[in-house]
Design a protein around this motif. Structure first.
Motif, short mmCIF file in Angstrom:
data_model
loop_
_atom_site.label_atom_id
_atom_site.label_comp_id
_atom_site.label_asym_id
_atom_site.label_seq_id
_atom_site.Cartn_x
_atom_site.Cartn_y
_atom_site.Cartn_z
N VAL A 14 -18.24 20.15 -62.13
CA VAL A 14 -17.07 19.42 -61.59
C VAL A 14 -17.13 19.46 -60.05
O VAL A 14 -17.28 20.54 -59.47
CB VAL A 14 -15.75 20.06 -62.07
CG1 VAL A 14 -14.55 19.31 -61.48
CG2 VAL A 14 -15.69 20.08 -63.58
N TYR A 106 -12.35 21.72 -66.12
CA TYR A 106 -11.83 21.26 -64.82
C TYR A 106 -10.93 22.33 -64.20
O TYR A 106 -11.04 22.64 -63.01
CB TYR A 106 -11.03 19.97 -64.99
CG TYR A 106 -11.83 18.69 -64.94
CD1 TYR A 106 -13.05 18.56 -65.60
CD2 TYR A 106 -11.36 17.57 -64.25
CE1 TYR A 106 -13.77 17.38 -65.57
CE2 TYR A 106 -12.08 16.37 -64.21
CZ TYR A 106 -13.28 16.28 -64.88
OH TYR A 106 -13.98 15.11 -64.85
N GLY B 46 -19.42 19.42 -66.73
CA GLY B 46 -18.29 18.67 -66.19
C GLY B 46 -17.49 18.03 -67.30
O GLY B 46 -17.03 18.70 -68.23
#
Lengths: 190, 190
Positions: A14, A106, B46
């Protein structure tokens, strides 16, 4: 998240800087936060239909995916389908698993917590007495869903549980499914 | 549905005889109606993860799809992803559309109602103030979802609306999403 430190690197895949840039942009212009997600579905025959995922609204503009995604649906033979694709309730479980995972990853990244691996297994119970109107006391939908995560991260046991909770505390699909969503259905002649 | 007539043909692509055979079997052996649907999800990086849809339980036995279905998930660039697949909330909309459609088509078939075409458009609102913890009064999930069906069938206007209602009255995903589902989440170290 407002009190988290800023990182100049990518954590859990991320881009954390971009995440905080987004947060700052929303604080400055709250309308950026409003999204509208859309799909179009077309029936083929029997239990077969497909959805096209193409455009959406967000950050005050109309946006598109680089190419439309096509999602097929069918039912297994025992539910009178041809079994060429996952069925709707299996898609619902995928939506839940993917959203819990992305939310966890996240929000861990935003806190500087590195996660190495995440897997989950989901199982949900449906009793066809509901769908088939054979028992009014049996609901049509899932009676319950169990999610089990396996997480690999170099953290103490208690923090492992906190990481898992980051998913359910922030996931849009988890919130939608556990707390319910108002859904309006209209129909017109084609 | 218990009072519906029996048809010896396929209606809307649904083998109606098999549908009534299933109903009779469940009346004789209620345990046949109990299903457990499952997926396994694996995080990639991610916003990317994928689910595998392989086996399920139903009609008192362990069953499998002919081959495992793999469902990818990602996020668009504006939500910090690579946009290689639909995102979790778009999958949720697909689950809802496909389930409403299949439920409508099956229950119309059981009533001997022929449907020529069905399309639907879905749109749902999400405000990122919820996901990002910027406003405790904003939920993480969908604030509302609008479903619009277009149906082609040789029926009077009022019956067109009844056909649409067959979907929302019987759909497992519609019930799950509008009324909520208990979801338990556990986590262990990998």
């Amino acid at each position: 998240m407002a009190t988290a430190k800023r990182f100049s690197t990518v954590i859990n895949g991320v881009m954390v800087d971009d995440l905080f840039t987004t947060i700052d942009a929303i604080k400055a212009t709250p309308a950026i936060a409003k999204f509208k997600f859309r799909i179009r579905n077309q029936w083929e025959s029997g239990s077969r239909n497909h959805s096209t995922v193409d455009n959406f609204y967000g950050a005050t503009q109309e946006l598109s995916h680089p190419k439309p995604f096509v999602l097929e649906a069918d039912e297994p033979a025992i539910l009178l389908g041809k079994d060429i694709a996952a069925n709707p309730v299996e898609y619902l479980l995928h939506a839940l698993a993917s959203c819990l995972t992305t939310s966890m990853v996240y929000h861990a990244a935003a806190r500087g917590i590195h996660i190495a691996e995440v897997e989950s297994s989901l199982e949900g119970d449906i009793d066809l007495h509901g769908f088939l109107e054979l028992d009014k006391n049996v609901r049509q939908g899932f009676q319950g869903i169990r999610v089990n995560f396996k997480i690999k991260a170099d953290v103490p046991d208690e923090q492992l549980q906190e990481i898992a909770k980051l998913g359910s505390a922030h996931s849009p699909v988890f919130d939608s499914l556990t707390n319910g969503v108002p859904v309006s259905v209209t129909a017109q002649r084609m």
